[in-house]
Design an enzyme around this catalytic site. Sequence first.
Site, short mmCIF file in Angstrom:
data_model
loop_
_atom_site.label_atom_id
_atom_site.label_comp_id
_atom_site.label_asym_id
_atom_site.label_seq_id
_atom_site.Cartn_x
_atom_site.Cartn_y
_atom_site.Cartn_z
N GLU A 25 0.85 -1.19 0.00
CA GLU A 25 0.00 0.00 0.00
C GLU A 25 0.88 1.23 0.00
OE1 GLU A 25 -3.62 1.98 2.71
OE2 GLU A 25 -2.73 0.06 3.26
N ASN A 70 -6.53 1.54 3.03
CA ASN A 70 -7.22 2.81 3.18
C ASN A 70 -6.86 3.79 2.06
OD1 ASN A 70 -8.17 1.69 5.53
ND2 ASN A 70 -6.82 2.86 6.87
N GLU A 171 -12.64 -1.86 3.18
CA GLU A 171 -13.12 -1.48 4.53
C GLU A 171 -14.13 -0.33 4.46
OE1 GLU A 171 -9.82 -0.89 7.20
OE2 GLU A 171 -9.11 -2.95 6.96
N TYR A 237 -6.18 -8.25 12.35
CA TYR A 237 -4.87 -7.99 12.94
C TYR A 237 -4.93 -8.38 14.40
CZ TYR A 237 -3.96 -5.13 8.79
OH TYR A 237 -3.78 -4.69 7.49
N GLU A 283 -6.21 -9.00 4.30
CA GLU A 283 -5.30 -8.29 5.20
C GLU A 283 -5.21 -9.08 6.49
OE1 GLU A 283 -5.61 -4.09 5.99
OE2 GLU A 283 -6.42 -3.67 3.98
N GLN A 328 1.90 -5.55 5.76
CA GLN A 328 2.35 -5.29 4.39
C GLN A 328 3.60 -6.15 4.13
OE1 GLN A 328 1.04 -2.29 2.49
NE2 GLN A 328 -0.59 -2.24 3.98
#
Length: 493
Positions: A25, A70, A171, A237, A283, A328
């Site tokens: 990202e 995002n 999201e 996460y 993710e 990432q």
Amino acid sequence: MTRIAVDPGRVTGHLDRNVFGGFVEHLGRCIYGGIYDEGSPAADASGFRKDVLALLRDLRPGVLRWPGGNFVSNYHWADGIGPKDTRPRRPELAWGAEESNRFGTDEFLGYCAELGTEPYICLNMGTGSLEEALAWIEYCNGTGQTQWAQRRRENGHPAPYGVRYWGLGNEMYGDWQVGALSAEEYVRTATRWARAIKMLDPDAVLVSCGMNGWNDWDRVVIDGLAPLVDLHSVHIYTGSDDYWTNVLQPHQAERAIRCARALIERAAYAKKITRPPRIAYDEWNVWFRTDDGMLEERYTFPDALAVATYLNIFIRNCAWVRMANLAQLVNAIAPIVTTPDAAVTQPIYYPVLLHAQAALDCAVDVWTDGPTVSPLGNGHHSRWPHRVTDLGPFSLVDAAATVSADRRRLALTLVNRSPDEPDTAQIVLRDHAFDGAAGIRTVTASSDPGARPLPGIEGVHLSEGSETPDAHTVTLTLPPQSFTVVEAATTSR
């Protein structure tokens, strides 16, 4: 002692290599100064860091997700094509930065080609329009003489890229997301987008925007989009300074998979869907220390044990989990860290490396009998609200296994989560026997200060050896806080 029974003949799912996927990202130094570093002596003519490319190639990622995250909800892809010096510089709203647009669609797809991985592009459903999304797909995949296909050719790329994976936003439920929607609003918008995209590119593999798998958002989105999409995304996460919370919280992913699967099966039954969508965990990672717009987490070996457990979970559930993207890959919550002169690995790199190298075609049934732990209660805290106490007791040794399609090779991945005690693992094959010595690779934390690749980055110790089986049984010692891969040839009895 832990007794681990493996049944190579009992397949629980076919493993998609996309489970070993990645995510990059426009966040901190992930892209600029990470995978892409124009003018650096470490970069090639395209601006790609050669040292980073080499480390990522070893991870064998099946798919790479981009540009967000995002970031994508305020990203206009046409800003990032054409001559680099004429591309506009824009405010970046997600992480409070500026975007130079020097790394855009052609650079990303060129990077995927260099890496040998499938591209997965997430579409801007925040400030973007359906027209813009269709133009992006036309630019990447168009074969005719249309405007955006011609623009791609003018930019030096005559052949279509053939991008298959397209995410319908990121999201979109979150108030941190530019253009956030309610679940009902999202379904109405994504329905229009999905139908139009399939008209333009019937081969597009569409990913709906899920939440955590067990939320009402997921229920509404799955009910509305299950007939139109191929995958439903889930994000997770975990992480904590508390050791047991850190290494056990990934089991929340198992709850999420069960809940998302049930919601998908419910929708498939109600709507008579013959090929219901599967799950994309697009993710996931350990992340709890940083929230500063750079996210340069420094990982410890317990974090590596958590990552190894995540991958075991995805393998055990591969009949439903068809994609998973470590978020990432470079600098920002990442297994790889760069300086101007070097690229080095953090502890979480090694379970990904060994898993990706060892994994075979099919997941098979594994039964574990040994010490268990239930240490989570009041006082075990995390920035993430995932409660996993009710999922225990947990096996001290977490295990997953894959076999080759002909059942002649076996790979077993073992995580010993004991903080200070070794464990003796007795591995028994059902209806099969070992055919020669079993190869053993084990990674542990290094106590040697000289093993640190850079100040502040922990080193690891990787040992390799073998064990001689006794027909259908092999016994080995698992060090405390270790990840071990067992690879062996097998034969049916």
